[in-house]
Design a protein around this motif. Structure first.
Motif, PDB file in Angstrom:
ATOM      1  N   VAL A  53     -11.138   0.168  -0.224  1.00 23.17           N
ATOM      2  CA  VAL A  53     -10.398  -0.057   1.023  1.00 23.17           C
ATOM      3  C   VAL A  53      -9.279   0.960   1.146  1.00 23.17           C
ATOM      4  CG1 VAL A  53      -8.970  -1.683   2.316  1.00 23.17           C
ATOM      5  CG2 VAL A  53     -10.942  -2.525   1.023  1.00 23.17           C
ATOM      6  N   ARG A  54      -8.537   1.175   0.058  1.00 22.17           N
ATOM      7  CA  ARG A  54      -7.395   2.096   0.100  1.00 22.17           C
ATOM      8  C   ARG A  54      -7.835   3.538   0.371  1.00 22.17           C
ATOM      9  NH1 ARG A  54      -4.052  -1.354  -2.899  1.00 22.17           N
ATOM     10  NH2 ARG A  54      -4.255  -3.283  -1.712  1.00 22.17           N
ATOM     11  N   ARG A  55      -9.038   3.889  -0.043  1.00 26.73           N
ATOM     12  CA  ARG A  55      -9.543   5.236   0.246  1.00 26.73           C
ATOM     13  C   ARG A  55      -9.917   5.374   1.711  1.00 26.73           C
ATOM     14  NH1 ARG A  55     -10.785   8.528  -4.156  1.00 26.73           N
ATOM     15  NH2 ARG A  55     -12.155   9.777  -2.854  1.00 26.73           N
ATOM     16  N   ARG A  56     -10.228   4.264   2.357  1.00 27.52           N
ATOM     17  CA  ARG A  56     -10.622   4.310   3.767  1.00 27.52           C
ATOM     18  C   ARG A  56      -9.446   4.122   4.718  1.00 27.52           C
ATOM     19  NH1 ARG A  56     -16.331   0.985   4.417  1.00 27.52           N
ATOM     20  NH2 ARG A  56     -17.514   2.145   2.849  1.00 27.52           N
ATOM     21  N   VAL A  57      -8.327   3.652   4.185  1.00 31.39           N
ATOM     22  CA  VAL A  57      -7.163   3.334   5.021  1.00 31.39           C
ATOM     23  C   VAL A  57      -5.941   4.067   4.487  1.00 31.39           C
ATOM     24  CG1 VAL A  57      -5.702   1.501   5.941  1.00 31.39           C
ATOM     25  CG2 VAL A  57      -8.127   1.048   5.495  1.00 31.39           C
ATOM     26  N   GLY A  58      -5.431   5.029   5.260  1.00 32.53           N
ATOM     27  CA  GLY A  58      -4.181   5.697   4.909  1.00 32.53           C
ATOM     28  C   GLY A  58      -3.011   4.941   5.504  1.00 32.53           C
TER      29      GLY A  58
ATOM     30  N   ALA B 103       0.586  13.817   5.565  1.00 35.09           N
ATOM     31  CA  ALA B 103      -0.394  14.625   4.829  1.00 35.09           C
ATOM     32  C   ALA B 103      -0.944  13.851   3.633  1.00 35.09           C
ATOM     33  CB  ALA B 103       0.251  15.937   4.371  1.00 35.09           C
ATOM     34  N   ARG B 104      -0.070  13.154   2.912  1.00 37.51           N
ATOM     35  CA  ARG B 104      -0.532  12.341   1.775  1.00 37.51           C
ATOM     36  C   ARG B 104      -1.487  11.247   2.238  1.00 37.51           C
ATOM     37  NH1 ARG B 104       4.144  10.257  -2.068  1.00 37.51           N
ATOM     38  NH2 ARG B 104       4.316   8.845  -0.303  1.00 37.51           N
ATOM     39  N   ALA B 105      -1.149  10.618   3.376  1.00 33.77           N
ATOM     40  CA  ALA B 105      -1.983   9.526   3.878  1.00 33.77           C
ATOM     41  C   ALA B 105      -3.364  10.007   4.298  1.00 33.77           C
ATOM     42  CB  ALA B 105      -1.289   8.842   5.054  1.00 33.77           C
ATOM     43  N   LEU B 106      -3.474  11.291   4.632  1.00 38.62           N
ATOM     44  CA  LEU B 106      -4.753  11.862   5.057  1.00 38.62           C
ATOM     45  C   LEU B 106      -5.569  12.415   3.899  1.00 38.62           C
ATOM     46  CD1 LEU B 106      -3.544  13.825   8.213  1.00 38.62           C
ATOM     47  CD2 LEU B 106      -4.677  11.599   8.163  1.00 38.62           C
ATOM     48  N   ALA B 107      -5.031  12.345   2.700  1.00 37.74           N
ATOM     49  CA  ALA B 107      -5.644  13.023   1.555  1.00 37.74           C
ATOM     50  C   ALA B 107      -7.084  12.600   1.301  1.00 37.74           C
ATOM     51  CB  ALA B 107      -4.800  12.797   0.299  1.00 37.74           C
ATOM     52  N   ASN B 108      -7.406  11.343   1.551  1.00 38.23           N
ATOM     53  CA  ASN B 108      -8.746  10.840   1.250  1.00 38.23           C
ATOM     54  C   ASN B 108      -9.660  10.787   2.465  1.00 38.23           C
ATOM     55  OD1 ASN B 108      -8.373  10.325  -1.561  1.00 38.23           O
ATOM     56  ND2 ASN B 108      -7.165   8.516  -1.037  1.00 38.23           N
ATOM     57  N   ASP B 109      -9.286  11.505   3.541  1.00 36.94           N
ATOM     58  CA  ASP B 109     -10.073  11.468   4.779  1.00 36.94           C
ATOM     59  C   ASP B 109     -10.338  10.025   5.221  1.00 36.94           C
ATOM     60  OD1 ASP B 109     -10.381  14.242   5.209  1.00 36.94           O
ATOM     61  OD2 ASP B 109     -11.960  14.320   3.689  1.00 36.94           O
ATOM     62  N   PRO B 110      -9.291   9.242   5.440  1.00 38.70           N
ATOM     63  CA  PRO B 110      -9.498   7.833   5.784  1.00 38.70           C
ATOM     64  C   PRO B 110     -10.139   7.651   7.159  1.00 38.70           C
ATOM     65  CG  PRO B 110      -7.205   8.440   6.127  1.00 38.70           C
ATOM     66  CD  PRO B 110      -7.859   9.615   5.464  1.00 38.70           C
ATOM     67  N   TYR B 111     -10.725   6.480   7.363  1.00 37.79           N
ATOM     68  CA  TYR B 111     -11.266   6.123   8.672  1.00 37.79           C
ATOM     69  C   TYR B 111     -10.158   5.622   9.598  1.00 37.79           C
ATOM     70  CZ  TYR B 111     -15.669   5.765   5.993  1.00 37.79           C
ATOM     71  OH  TYR B 111     -16.746   6.006   5.183  1.00 37.79           O
TER      72      TYR B 111
END
Length: 223
Positions: A77-82, A149-157
């Motif tokens: 979930v955390r990888r999908r949500v920044g 930028a950190r929140a976008l690190a995992n290419d979230p949905y």
């Protein structure tokens, strides 16, 4: 993308923070959650990030349900949500680049990809020239861009933003909001909590939810 169904949240000493709240945010949508301090905005964001569980009802986020999510599922979930906060939450004593690189390190990015990816993210938020600056040398708006930028690190949905302009002046607020709109234009859903109704009025095309004393009292999609 996000669906809350009859969600309530009660805390032992504080009582109910949310009562029977239902709404949904579609893929690629930009939405605001508004309301006075104590209305339940931050609680809603915590539930959507699955940092907390509802007392009653169900929260569904990017295919995961609060009723069924396991500890093992939470990292997915955390990888999908920044998520971006009002107080930035950057690592002190480190540069902008190091702050972004740290997130990539802990989420398992291959070592040789970390610095190029971190540089690319800083370029995306307009901070490539400040990559080597320590965070305390950056303005509030620049620090918030590093946080984004950190929140976008995992290419979230989905990107959550909890009062992200609360510590910024008007000029920095406009810059950060333009950045959120650019991110949304790529197809990423954005849900932003704010008490600033003047800010919300600047963006008439956004969806708006209003909370009052833990209840949903307005949804612009239904009037």
């Amino acid at each position: 993308m996000i669906k809350l169904t009859n969600v309530s949240k009660e805390y032992p000493k504080r009582g109910f923070a949310l009562r029977d709240v239902s709404f949904h945010v579609k893929k690629g949508e930009f939405a605001f959650i508004t309301g006075h301090s104590g209305s339940g905005k931050s609680t809603t964001m915590r539930l959507i990030h699955m940092a907390d569980q509802p007392t009653d009802g169900e929260v569904r986020v990017t295919g995961y349900s609060s009723d069924k999510v396991t500890e093992r599922d939470l990292w997915k979930v955390r990888r999908r949500v920044g998520i971006v906060f009002q107080d930035f939450r950057l690592l002190p004593g480190r540069t902008a680049l190091e702050n972004v690189a740290f997130v990539l390190e802990v989420t398992g990015t291959t070592p040789r990809s970390i610095l190029p990816r971190a540089q690319k993210l800083l370029t995306q938020v307009g901070l490539a020239p400040k990559a080597g600056s320590l965070v305390h040398e950056l303005s509030g708006g620049e620090q918030q861009r590093v946080a984004i930028a950190r929140a976008l690190a995992n290419d979230p949905y989905l990107l959550l933003a909890d009062e992200p302009t609360g510590n910024l002046d008007d000029r920095a607020t406009r810059g950060v909001m333009d950045l959120f709109w650019d991110i949304n234009a790529t197809g990423m859903a954005v849900l932003m909590a704010t008490h600033d109704l003047e800010l919300v009025r600047r963006y008439p095309n956004a969806r708006v939810f209003e909370l009052d004393q833990g209840r949903l009292v307005y949804d612009s999609a239904t009037g």
